[in-house]
Write a protein that holds these residues in place. Structure first.
Motif, PDB file in Angstrom:
ATOM      1  N   GLU A   5       0.824  -1.201   0.000  1.00 55.90           N
ATOM      2  CA  GLU A   5       0.000   0.000   0.000  1.00 55.90           C
ATOM      3  C   GLU A   5       0.863   1.258   0.000  1.00 55.90           C
ATOM      4  OE1 GLU A   5      -3.347   0.189  -0.405  1.00 55.90           O
ATOM      5  OE2 GLU A   5      -3.067  -1.951  -0.809  1.00 55.90           O
ATOM      6  N   PHE A   6       2.012   1.183   0.656  1.00 52.24           N
ATOM      7  CA  PHE A   6       2.954   2.298   0.631  1.00 52.24           C
ATOM      8  C   PHE A   6       3.711   2.320  -0.698  1.00 52.24           C
ATOM      9  CE2 PHE A   6       2.889   1.194   5.278  1.00 52.24           C
ATOM     10  CZ  PHE A   6       2.105   2.267   5.660  1.00 52.24           C
ATOM     11  N   SER A  57      -0.671  10.282   2.238  1.00 50.76           N
ATOM     12  CA  SER A  57      -1.268  11.584   1.966  1.00 50.76           C
ATOM     13  C   SER A  57      -0.872  12.100   0.586  1.00 50.76           C
ATOM     14  CB  SER A  57      -0.813  12.583   3.029  1.00 50.76           C
ATOM     15  OG  SER A  57      -1.128  13.904   2.645  1.00 50.76           O
ATOM     16  N   GLU A  58      -1.811  12.781  -0.051  1.00 48.43           N
ATOM     17  CA  GLU A  58      -1.525  13.392  -1.348  1.00 48.43           C
ATOM     18  C   GLU A  58      -0.564  14.568  -1.222  1.00 48.43           C
ATOM     19  OE1 GLU A  58      -2.367  12.319  -4.365  1.00 48.43           O
ATOM     20  OE2 GLU A  58      -3.246  10.577  -3.383  1.00 48.43           O
ATOM     21  N   SER A  59      -0.310  15.035   0.001  1.00 46.20           N
ATOM     22  CA  SER A  59       0.593  16.171   0.187  1.00 46.20           C
ATOM     23  C   SER A  59       2.057  15.769   0.047  1.00 46.20           C
ATOM     24  CB  SER A  59       0.377  16.804   1.571  1.00 46.20           C
ATOM     25  OG  SER A  59       0.777  15.908   2.597  1.00 46.20           O
ATOM     26  N   ALA A  60       2.336  14.467   0.041  1.00 46.04           N
ATOM     27  CA  ALA A  60       3.722  13.993  -0.038  1.00 46.04           C
ATOM     28  C   ALA A  60       3.977  13.289  -1.362  1.00 46.04           C
ATOM     29  CB  ALA A  60       4.011  13.043   1.120  1.00 46.04           C
ATOM     30  N   ALA A  61       5.094  13.648  -1.987  1.00 45.51           N
ATOM     31  CA  ALA A  61       5.586  12.924  -3.160  1.00 45.51           C
ATOM     32  C   ALA A  61       6.654  11.957  -2.665  1.00 45.51           C
ATOM     33  CB  ALA A  61       6.169  13.890  -4.180  1.00 45.51           C
ATOM     34  N   VAL A  62       6.441  10.678  -2.860  1.00 44.41           N
ATOM     35  CA  VAL A  62       7.327   9.656  -2.304  1.00 44.41           C
ATOM     36  C   VAL A  62       8.208   9.096  -3.416  1.00 44.41           C
ATOM     37  CG1 VAL A  62       7.449   7.534  -0.947  1.00 44.41           C
ATOM     38  CG2 VAL A  62       5.498   9.092  -0.664  1.00 44.41           C
ATOM     39  N   VAL A  63       9.515   9.106  -3.198  1.00 51.86           N
ATOM     40  CA  VAL A  63      10.449   8.570  -4.196  1.00 51.86           C
ATOM     41  C   VAL A  63      11.248   7.421  -3.593  1.00 51.86           C
ATOM     42  CG1 VAL A  63      10.632  10.755  -5.442  1.00 51.86           C
ATOM     43  CG2 VAL A  63      12.261  10.247  -3.606  1.00 51.86           C
ATOM     44  N   PRO A  64      11.718   6.479  -4.425  1.00 52.47           N
ATOM     45  CA  PRO A  64      12.462   5.320  -3.918  1.00 52.47           C
ATOM     46  C   PRO A  64      13.931   5.656  -3.680  1.00 52.47           C
ATOM     47  CG  PRO A  64      12.176   5.111  -6.283  1.00 52.47           C
ATOM     48  CD  PRO A  64      11.483   6.385  -5.880  1.00 52.47           C
ATOM     49  N   ASP A  65      14.289   5.870  -2.424  1.00 54.07           N
ATOM     50  CA  ASP A  65      15.653   6.290  -2.106  1.00 54.07           C
ATOM     51  C   ASP A  65      16.670   5.158  -2.251  1.00 54.07           C
ATOM     52  OD1 ASP A  65      17.475   8.374  -1.012  1.00 54.07           O
ATOM     53  OD2 ASP A  65      17.696   6.928   0.599  1.00 54.07           O
TER      54      ASP A  65
END
Length: 243
Positions: A5-6, A57-65
């Motif tokens: 989900e994440f 949250s839609e406020s965060a853009a998540v990238v694969p570090d």
């Protein structure tokens, strides 16, 4: 909550593409909060409700570090191109900010490290406005009040995950613009205080191994997060195949 989900929230494109998106946000006065996701912060999110809410949250853009996050996405049947590391993203956005004479705020690391980075940036980009605060101040929320007053175009917070993400999230609504990124130990590398892993480790996506070889004390932390992360990914991948 299952780890996939994440992973569904993680940016699937290339580092070049995401850097372009983040640079555009910075240059046009948009607001963007970037979470550089590694197994550690994803495992925290599995256990802690506030981080779970943040990553979803839609406020965060998540990238694969890390490469492990990219591989996990692929195992779960999700599209994934390559990792987008915090240090690379920070370096490229600082360059863009310098060329465009934008303003930057650096929060985190030791005083000698963050001041060295600020001095390096001012020397390289005379038109850039650079303010900073070390990461050892007692009241970090007060430090964010300084950032709010400065209203910079780029805010880099180097306090380690997930503290840096929590701090940004607490104050994000106070800003009308700016790109905010938690960058962990990147100030050490960007300032020249520490060497980045040799090119062979970067090229083979094994910088984590180099860090453990240099600092064996990291091994316990690596086990607690990365090994457990792998177990969660295997469960999610199995469920995806069966579903």
């Amino acid at each position: 909550m299952a780890i996939d989900e994440f992973l569904k929230r993680v940016y699937p494109g290339t580092a070049e593409e995401f850097c372009g998106l983040a640079a555009k946000a910075m240059l046009t006065g948009e607001k963007l909060f970037v979470v550089t996701a590694n197994p550690e912060i994803l495992m925290h999110a599995c256990r802690e409700q506030d981080l779970r809410d943040l990553l979803l949250s839609e406020s965060a853009a998540v990238v694969p570090d890390g490469i492990s996050v990219v591989k996990a996405m692929r195992l779960c049947g999700l599209p994934a191109q390559e990792r987008v590391t915090g240090v690379d993203l920070a370096e490229r956005l600082l360059q863009k900010a310098g060329e465009a004479q934008k303003s930057v705020f650096l929060l985190g690391a030791r005083e000698e490290v963050v001041s060295a980075l600020a001095g390096k940036l001012k020397a390289r980009y005379p038109g850039m406005t650079v303010e900073y605060c070390n990461g050892y101040v007692e009241d970090k929320d007060a430090a964010f009040e300084r950032i709010r007053q400065a209203a910079p175009d780029l805010v880099l917070v180097a306090l380690g995950a997930p503290a840096q993400e929590r701090l940004i999230a607490r104050h994000l609504e106070e800003f009308g613009k700016g790109v905010f990124i938690g960058v962990g130990g990147s100030f050490d590398v960007l300032s020249g205080s520490k060497r980045r892993a040799p090119a062979v480790f970067v090229r083979t996506n094994t910088e984590w191994l180099y860090r453990i070889l240099r600092e064996p004390s990291r091994l316990g932390r690596f086990y607690r997060n990365n090994v457990k992360f792998l177990g969660e990914v295997k469960k999610a991948a199995k469920a995806a195949r069966q579903g």
